[in-house]
Motif scaffolding. Sequence first.
Motif, mmCIF file in Angstrom:
data_model
loop_
_atom_site.group_PDB
_atom_site.id
_atom_site.type_symbol
_atom_site.label_atom_id
_atom_site.label_comp_id
_atom_site.label_asym_id
_atom_site.label_seq_id
_atom_site.Cartn_x
_atom_site.Cartn_y
_atom_site.Cartn_z
ATOM 1 N N THR A 74 0.827 -1.242 -0.079
ATOM 2 C CA THR A 74 -0.046 -0.021 0.049
ATOM 3 C C THR A 74 0.901 1.165 -0.138
ATOM 4 O O THR A 74 0.276 2.456 0.215
ATOM 5 C CB THR A 74 -0.998 -0.099 1.361
ATOM 6 O OG1 THR A 74 -0.086 -0.074 2.613
ATOM 7 C CG2 THR A 74 -1.872 -1.223 1.219
ATOM 8 N N SER A 76 2.217 4.466 -1.055
ATOM 9 C CA SER A 76 1.910 5.366 -2.397
ATOM 10 C C SER A 76 3.054 5.754 -3.288
ATOM 11 O O SER A 76 4.196 5.465 -2.863
ATOM 12 C CB SER A 76 1.157 6.749 -1.633
ATOM 13 O OG SER A 76 2.491 7.101 -1.067
ATOM 14 N N ASP A 78 3.570 8.700 -3.779
ATOM 15 C CA ASP A 78 4.419 9.902 -3.427
ATOM 16 C C ASP A 78 5.573 9.359 -2.470
ATOM 17 O O ASP A 78 6.532 9.909 -2.374
ATOM 18 C CB ASP A 78 3.407 10.626 -2.448
ATOM 19 C CG ASP A 78 2.650 11.832 -3.267
ATOM 20 O OD1 ASP A 78 2.982 12.064 -4.475
ATOM 21 O OD2 ASP A 78 1.513 12.171 -2.763
ATOM 22 N N TYR A 79 5.140 8.192 -1.975
ATOM 23 C CA TYR A 79 6.274 7.391 -1.027
ATOM 24 C C TYR A 79 7.296 7.120 -1.952
ATOM 25 O O TYR A 79 8.507 7.245 -1.537
ATOM 26 C CB TYR A 79 5.757 6.443 -0.392
ATOM 27 C CG TYR A 79 6.730 5.811 0.406
ATOM 28 C CD1 TYR A 79 7.260 6.283 1.726
ATOM 29 C CD2 TYR A 79 7.409 4.295 0.094
ATOM 30 C CE1 TYR A 79 8.288 5.469 2.597
ATOM 31 C CE2 TYR A 79 8.093 3.785 0.715
ATOM 32 C CZ TYR A 79 8.839 4.469 1.893
ATOM 33 O OH TYR A 79 9.784 3.686 2.566
ATOM 34 N N GLU A 82 9.462 9.965 -3.105
ATOM 35 C CA GLU A 82 10.129 10.593 -1.780
ATOM 36 C C GLU A 82 11.498 9.741 -1.838
ATOM 37 O O GLU A 82 12.542 10.431 -1.637
ATOM 38 C CB GLU A 82 9.431 10.519 -0.507
ATOM 39 C CG GLU A 82 9.982 11.173 0.610
ATOM 40 C CD GLU A 82 9.209 10.877 1.861
ATOM 41 O OE1 GLU A 82 9.802 11.203 2.879
ATOM 42 O OE2 GLU A 82 8.004 10.534 1.605
ATOM 43 N N SER A 109 1.976 13.899 -8.870
ATOM 44 C CA SER A 109 1.457 13.790 -7.340
ATOM 45 C C SER A 109 0.168 14.460 -7.418
ATOM 46 O O SER A 109 -0.638 14.044 -6.705
ATOM 47 C CB SER A 109 2.607 14.431 -6.660
ATOM 48 O OG SER A 109 3.800 13.624 -6.640
ATOM 49 N N ASN A 110 -0.056 15.602 -8.032
ATOM 50 C CA ASN A 110 -1.316 16.347 -7.887
ATOM 51 C C ASN A 110 -2.402 16.237 -8.966
ATOM 52 O O ASN A 110 -3.131 16.693 -8.875
ATOM 53 C CB ASN A 110 -0.862 17.864 -7.862
ATOM 54 C CG ASN A 110 0.039 18.138 -6.615
ATOM 55 O OD1 ASN A 110 -0.146 17.741 -5.654
ATOM 56 N ND2 ASN A 110 1.060 18.896 -6.928
ATOM 57 N N MET A 117 -9.102 11.646 -4.877
ATOM 58 C CA MET A 117 -7.696 11.745 -4.361
ATOM 59 C C MET A 117 -6.752 11.961 -5.300
ATOM 60 O O MET A 117 -6.808 11.288 -6.572
ATOM 61 C CB MET A 117 -7.224 10.579 -3.363
ATOM 62 C CG MET A 117 -7.118 9.150 -4.162
ATOM 63 S SD MET A 117 -6.568 7.790 -3.289
ATOM 64 C CE MET A 117 -7.911 7.651 -2.064
ATOM 65 N N GLY A 120 -0.754 10.984 -6.368
ATOM 66 C CA GLY A 120 0.343 10.358 -5.772
ATOM 67 C C GLY A 120 -0.050 9.646 -4.456
ATOM 68 O O GLY A 120 0.665 9.013 -3.971
ATOM 69 N N GLN A 121 -1.347 9.688 -4.205
ATOM 70 C CA GLN A 121 -2.160 8.782 -2.998
ATOM 71 C C GLN A 121 -2.346 7.432 -3.098
ATOM 72 O O GLN A 121 -2.276 6.597 -2.447
ATOM 73 C CB GLN A 121 -3.149 9.543 -2.443
ATOM 74 C CG GLN A 121 -2.461 11.144 -1.859
ATOM 75 C CD GLN A 121 -3.733 11.691 -1.037
ATOM 76 O OE1 GLN A 121 -4.766 10.910 -0.800
ATOM 77 N NE2 GLN A 121 -3.672 12.937 -0.773
ATOM 78 N N LEU A 122 -2.150 7.044 -4.571
ATOM 79 C CA LEU A 122 -2.493 5.607 -4.823
ATOM 80 C C LEU A 122 -1.396 4.713 -4.643
ATOM 81 O O LEU A 122 0.003 5.170 -4.554
ATOM 82 C CB LEU A 122 -2.918 5.714 -6.244
ATOM 83 C CG LEU A 122 -4.085 6.402 -6.676
ATOM 84 C CD1 LEU A 122 -4.581 6.068 -8.235
ATOM 85 C CD2 LEU A 122 -5.464 6.185 -5.914
ATOM 86 N N ALA A 123 -1.643 3.393 -4.270
ATOM 87 C CA ALA A 123 -0.525 2.466 -4.092
ATOM 88 C C ALA A 123 0.285 2.290 -5.402
ATOM 89 O O ALA A 123 -0.288 1.978 -6.319
ATOM 90 C CB ALA A 123 -0.882 1.309 -3.822
#
Length: 381
Positions: A74, A76, A78-79, A82, A109-110, A117, A120-123
């Motif tokens: 899970t 993301s 974004d992770y 990063e 990401s945006n 959502m 970037g928040q998706l897995a």
Amino acid sequence: MRRGRKRKHNPLIPKHIDQSALPKDVYFDHRGEGRWYRLAFNEAGRRTRQNLCSAKVTLAELHKLIEEIDGHDTASLDYLFEQFHASPQLKRLSLKTQEDYAYCREILSNLPTKLDMPLGQLAARKFTAPMIQRIIDKLAESGPSKAAHCLRYLRRVMQWGRNRGYMDDNPAKGLESPQERKQRRLPDTVVMNALIQRAQQRGQLKRGQAGACSPYLWIAMELSYLCRLRLIETITLTDANERPEGILTNRRKGSRDNIVGWTPRLRAAWNAAKALRAETWEKRKTAVNLQPARRPIIVGTSGRALTKSGLDTAWQRFITSALKDGVLTPEQRFGMHDLKRKGITDTKGTRADKQQASGHKDEAMMDVYDLSVPTVKPSAE
């Protein structure tokens, strides 16, 4: 997600395992030495099997393994971004590439999704090739160049993640890249000179005053045009490039350096750069480096060497103002790099003379930078 079948007592499962406390969707394969595996459904709705560990593990170890896998699955996008941007592999890339990747990261990401959502928040592990292709196709509608850059960035990040266990595969690999528009703009002579004059006049206004622009902008425009330089080549000129016979270029991308001979116009721009630098250094109380190669000709308002992003920002602000005031039309708009094309096109002489002046080793580059129309004799008198 669809649920797995209802669990029944399995006499083949090791005796030390409490079957009523087994994690969801985890099963035992008794064949051979025995192995724990997991059943799940992918985004296409197909059941998949994931081998987990041997039959010797305890129930606690099995639960811990599932928790680690679920947490990893899970993670993301974004992770992943990063982790990549904090890696030594990114820091070894050129500053220009890092800036481009930061730009693509912000876009992706945006990016809005149908799940209410941002993308970037998706897995990251849930991304598939068709999903990414749809994203790139959507971005291409607003700009094929932007979409192509984002695809190259995703391909790089996901390959980096695959090699380090963040991804099972690289779904961005092998996708169709949008066709980027080839913009070979040739500034109009009258418009170019008018913009240089405007930049020179408005550069004399105080900072913050209405209509003011960066005082170094007209100098960068003149040097780029007269010396046929790329933007990065212009802002990295130093006192070491000044020679009695002219300016020694510092060309990139394998081009040959040459010395651009002095003319009154070129000397005026060069001296203006040095005068502006001296004024800025005096105001900022900047220590003067003794090494000529460490003294940039063009400096920003801080007194330090001008950066590409700083010049890009100043240029875009200046062009936007010129468009608003009607100094040029959207069709006449051009970029800083187009000043090099203008300089090569305006160079007197044959195609070979222009190639030598530009420093290009490949004659084919003249098709890109020399947009002049040759005058020839008719086939017969």
